[in-house]
Design a protein around this motif. Sequence first.
Motif, mmCIF file in Angstrom:
data_model
loop_
_atom_site.group_PDB
_atom_site.id
_atom_site.type_symbol
_atom_site.label_atom_id
_atom_site.label_comp_id
_atom_site.label_asym_id
_atom_site.label_seq_id
_atom_site.Cartn_x
_atom_site.Cartn_y
_atom_site.Cartn_z
ATOM 1 N N ASP A 133 -2.961 9.004 18.665
ATOM 2 C CA ASP A 133 -1.736 9.973 18.534
ATOM 3 C C ASP A 133 -0.768 9.097 17.516
ATOM 4 N N SER A 179 -1.459 7.225 15.089
ATOM 5 C CA SER A 179 -2.027 7.413 13.848
ATOM 6 C C SER A 179 -1.584 8.585 12.829
ATOM 7 N N THR A 180 -1.024 9.565 13.815
ATOM 8 C CA THR A 180 -0.623 10.826 13.079
ATOM 9 C C THR A 180 1.162 10.923 13.319
ATOM 10 N N SER A 181 1.821 9.776 14.012
ATOM 11 C CA SER A 181 3.091 9.863 14.119
ATOM 12 C C SER A 181 3.890 9.051 13.120
ATOM 13 N N SER A 206 -7.702 7.675 7.258
ATOM 14 C CA SER A 206 -6.464 8.801 7.347
ATOM 15 C C SER A 206 -5.071 7.999 7.178
ATOM 16 N N GLY A 209 -1.254 9.335 8.375
ATOM 17 C CA GLY A 209 -0.665 10.537 8.965
ATOM 18 C C GLY A 209 -1.679 11.842 9.251
ATOM 19 N N SER A 210 -1.521 12.970 8.885
ATOM 20 C CA SER A 210 -2.466 14.062 9.087
ATOM 21 C C SER A 210 -3.340 14.092 7.763
ATOM 22 N N VAL A 227 -6.552 13.226 6.414
ATOM 23 C CA VAL A 227 -7.726 12.510 6.772
ATOM 24 C C VAL A 227 -9.059 12.985 5.738
ATOM 25 N N VAL A 231 4.939 5.826 8.599
ATOM 26 C CA VAL A 231 3.696 6.762 8.867
ATOM 27 C C VAL A 231 2.645 5.811 9.500
ATOM 28 N N GLY A 288 -1.893 5.791 10.809
ATOM 29 C CA GLY A 288 -3.255 6.044 10.014
ATOM 30 C C GLY A 288 -4.367 5.450 10.821
ATOM 31 N N THR A 289 -5.670 5.780 10.305
ATOM 32 C CA THR A 289 -6.557 5.160 10.740
ATOM 33 C C THR A 289 -7.574 4.342 9.864
#
Lengths: 350, 350, 350, 350
Positions: free
Chosen positions: A249, A251-253, B158, B160-161, B163, B202, B204-205
């Motif tokens: 979570d 990673s999207t925060s 990714s 944040g959101s 991806v 922010v 990420g992955t």
Amino acid sequence: MAGSTFGKIFKITTWGESHGNALGVVIDGCPAGLELSEKDIQPFLDRRKPGQSEVTTQRKESDEVEILSGIFEGKTTGTPISMIIKNEDQNSNAYDELKDVYRPGHADITYDAKYGFRDHRGGGRSSGRETVARVCAGAVASKILAQLDIKVNAFTKSIGSVVIPEGEIDFSVNNIVNMPNEEYANKAIELINEKRSEKDSVGGTIECIVDGCPAGLGEPVFDKLDANLAKAVMSIGSVKGVEIGSGFDASTSTGSLNNQEGAGGTLGGISNGKQIKLTAAIKPTPSIAQEQKTTDKNGKDVSIEIHGRHDPVIAPRACVVVESMVAITLVDALLENMNSRIDGIINFYK
Amino acid sequence: MAGSTFGKIFKITTWGESHGNALGVVIDGCPAGLELSEKDIQPFLDRRKPGQSEVTTQRKESDEVEILSGIFEGKTTGTPISMIIKNEDQNSNAYDELKDVYRPGHADITYDAKYGFRDHRGGGRSSGRETVARVCAGAVASKILAQLDIKVNAFTKSIGSVVIPEGEIDFSVNNIVNMPNEEYANKAIELINEKRSEKDSVGGTIECIVDGCPAGLGEPVFDKLDANLAKAVMSIGSVKGVEIGSGFDASTSTGSLNNQEGAGGTLGGISNGKQIKLTAAIKPTPSIAQEQKTTDKNGKDVSIEIHGRHDPVIAPRACVVVESMVAITLVDALLENMNSRIDGIINFYK
Amino acid sequence: MAGSTFGKIFKITTWGESHGNALGVVIDGCPAGLELSEKDIQPFLDRRKPGQSEVTTQRKESDEVEILSGIFEGKTTGTPISMIIKNEDQNSNAYDELKDVYRPGHADITYDAKYGFRDHRGGGRSSGRETVARVCAGAVASKILAQLDIKVNAFTKSIGSVVIPEGEIDFSVNNIVNMPNEEYANKAIELINEKRSEKDSVGGTIECIVDGCPAGLGEPVFDKLDANLAKAVMSIGSVKGVEIGSGFDASTSTGSLNNQEGAGGTLGGISNGKQIKLTAAIKPTPSIAQEQKTTDKNGKDVSIEIHGRHDPVIAPRACVVVESMVAITLVDALLENMNSRIDGIINFYK
Amino acid sequence: MAGSTFGKIFKITTWGESHGNALGVVIDGCPAGLELSEKDIQPFLDRRKPGQSEVTTQRKESDEVEILSGIFEGKTTGTPISMIIKNEDQNSNAYDELKDVYRPGHADITYDAKYGFRDHRGGGRSSGRETVARVCAGAVASKILAQLDIKVNAFTKSIGSVVIPEGEIDFSVNNIVNMPNEEYANKAIELINEKRSEKDSVGGTIECIVDGCPAGLGEPVFDKLDANLAKAVMSIGSVKGVEIGSGFDASTSTGSLNNQEGAGGTLGGISNGKQIKLTAAIKPTPSIAQEQKTTDKNGKDVSIEIHGRHDPVIAPRACVVVESMVAITLVDALLENMNSRIDGIINFYK
């Protein structure tokens, strides 16, 4: 080759195969003076024991531990503690037909690749049965932690898509899936039975929380507490992912939000004295009764149905294994941390 | 205490602080006869170098590596390789006001708890700058892997959101966020700039794939390849979660499906010769310019705004760090695996 | 605490006390594919077995080993080999009177100092009986070395002042003192019987030679082959000194002479392919029947006569223990040396 | 390969070659809060510095140490301490003629055998110059021991056949051979000059005593204090033998006598609180100016005269190296012993 030892100071070395005579563990580095007997170990073994309920394998093992060394007059002596569990209900014949076939999702093919041959009986050393030895060591580690009022607790957070919602955890309830919420536990049991009826299996997640852990555990850079916890838990055969605190979570925060939420009990890899939270992803049991395509040792395509006695879900029985690995990792960190400061050393030897 | 060494056979020991004179690494266990010079290391350092683009910290460091030992006539000698990187643009004064304040999401509070005091300048040893030394070792490990046609590649999956969808990865593109998809890279850069304008950051992955890895790497039980990879990657300060293969998706899958999908390149913790896939969750930069509530070393509540020079996102610069840790772990596994079979040993000494 | 593991790659972990249920060893890191059974171990155990002759303790132990794991269809699998030896003729009562007394020359006082209490029965973990587990591992190591035509041979070089002169060693002879010279063996037996009649004991030296060892074993600086051999042999309870090659004679020699004489098979701590020679000083058995002055756990002066069943000389039975430790150290060095060169690694993975 | 790290908790990793840019050491595991600066290290370096007197090599090295990390505001931070010593008077050309020749008594031939080639300049990594890094770590270890009033002292006990008689040691005297007896020191210097005039060299022995060591240090079985001391000292290139306490004299003694004499400060491998005594045999300098027969890398017989700048005797300069290795081993044992008892652990965390 030497992969069966874990820990730097509180060192455990496990041995044994699924269908050998016995399995066991040697703990070297357990402090002297700890009251210890089989009575402390057995309850942990009983939590992972097969044949307990409708949702576990029907293999029957009493899993009774015997302590062979390291104890004198009821106390640990500071020398190696050797513990042994005999195998009983081995039924190796069930595996004869699998002798040359590589079961999907299992180590059969990789052990052959690495060693040139393998003990095919129930996966030999690669079997989940290996974890019985980890749990013996985990029980000892947990008893050490208890002396310092540190409590480790692992439970099933989700099975398949059945997840206990945040804030609805109730540790007073008790059920065969180790899910601390009666309503969701029942949904989970339904799902498991459904999958089993389809000759299939289902995955889940295990959450482990640690309360009472002092600040300062873990070492900078590579031996961060969370790094060692990740290795400890990922070394369990069925685990495919590990999170600390907010985990994925994060990673999207955003920084502003994530800084407020719990880091999961560590900062810079060192415990901060708050609750430690770890989550593990448990894969579905790879041994299923439905027909699957695979290859044999000659590379030929074959199809198999696995008719051993397998759990339709791994998570419930794996909770005590996760708990054990976390406890062992914490004891190791506790011991190492005693060497962190010169003033602490001077006081110790005064 | 001894947390700065990683690896069993290919052993790296790193040292240095964010605002000290220098940082470095000693590699002990690098095989002899490998052609090696600073030219092999510098490109890796350049990939993590600060001040490269709008989305990275403006701290200026040339990050030039010097090799001090272990090389003779352009080749490794089999003895320790010592590498050093001098710090230049330290600007410690920026941290004076933070001397007694614990920055949210940082190790300030835990280092004080563990050691009784700390080097507060930029986080000292706990700074992400520590990874410069890992990358030097990673470059050496990668060169060893290249001799065996093993390729490690980490990229931003990714931010944040935002991806990259499965199947839309295009390694031909190149951008400041290390995201192999132009469209999503641009969306990500937009998001980063938006967050920075809000004085925020922010997460990420990062996905890391390994191609050409032979089967048989990794050891049973505790030193599984995936367990060691998990530790290697989780030891990076900003990583909060690690997945192998399907990872957490396995927890909602079934045996029949999960057995078909890639296990991520390992079975029973040993490489199976297929592509290895690992994913890491990277937290948002904890150092943000907006006002945050925290405590000081006396436990008093205070609020701070951090005006250092910080990346609004960590993932892009962390790719090479993840890649380095994976490469180091693989080399260690490659070397250990040479000892797995008696026939291999006999042939070696013939 | 963690002192019961030896070796980096071929790792042995021993456990057990003189008067516990059993003793044992776990070998982790034994290569796969080695033909191994109890038949390979027993001859080594028989060489150190008590009650064999007039010059050894009359304690009766069959010392039969059982292999519990790591073998499948007669071959090692590459996973941990667990071996166990049950204690039989324990007769602990003989030690009750010694419960609070510190036997001169024994670890009684130091174990109490370290751990706060101790298993007083026959010295517990500090007993020479511990070496039974080392010998099991030594037998496995020796079998590995045999695959490479490496032969380790330890024998009694001297007992008291009875020393076999240089050049008069005859390995064809066989006697109860393991002294390869009939004339000096008989003199030694005379001396032993004389000392025993005086309720006393006598020391000796053991020489160990290694033939067929390839060049290149051992690592620079700290893990020199001779450094690891010195630790291996000095870790045997009765050993008070270790020499490599000319040993202490080198201290009275000159460079011109000493360069000509054998360095003992290592140069710069790395084997040179010639015969390796090591000598160990064995102290006289500390447990003697004559009256001795000592202290008890309250620091009170007391006098004791030790009426257990003790060897009047240790060296003859210790030969196989020295041989075992040397063999284990060599196997570890052999395995580690496989990682020394990049070309060797590339060839291995071709 | 990884042979350049010593210690389990107080871990030192050394690097560098005789004629490289620099040498150094990284200490990982030094407790935080120790006051430390270059001023603490330099006196130790000065004791081993070349070019000090008629009996040492004339190579000129200022051997000034620089601390690069791990210190903040004059105190150790608990993170790695990196120390570096630059090489100055390298004069490699002197070695060009030796490029393909194997110097008798040196590692030239074994390094070639192990690694396929070598840094021939002054022996590269195998040079005694390597010990400069050990001494830096030894100075830090000694400072830690001083906090606990533990004193380590190594001195020249004999040179050639010139031995200080028992009871005639006088630590008040000070001379260029580090021999605490003026009369025997002068005899020794005479002998050294005589041998040098013969283009030869001479051996000696070093005795090391430890006062104030608490009881309980060392671990059972393999990590006995004397076993670790033996390895520590035998790892010094010029050491051919190590004794604890009575050492080889024990082999000609009886139980009744040997039990009375000092065991050398350890019983069962664990310190007993009395003075620890260790003796090391130092070989004569292998590099001598007289003509010697040897072989070259093609196996051809050749004869050489070595005209580098070499010590006619090693023992005097090696005293501080022995002292350093003993100090490092003791610190490691001190730290490990803190984990021995559960009550000690509970008190620590209270």
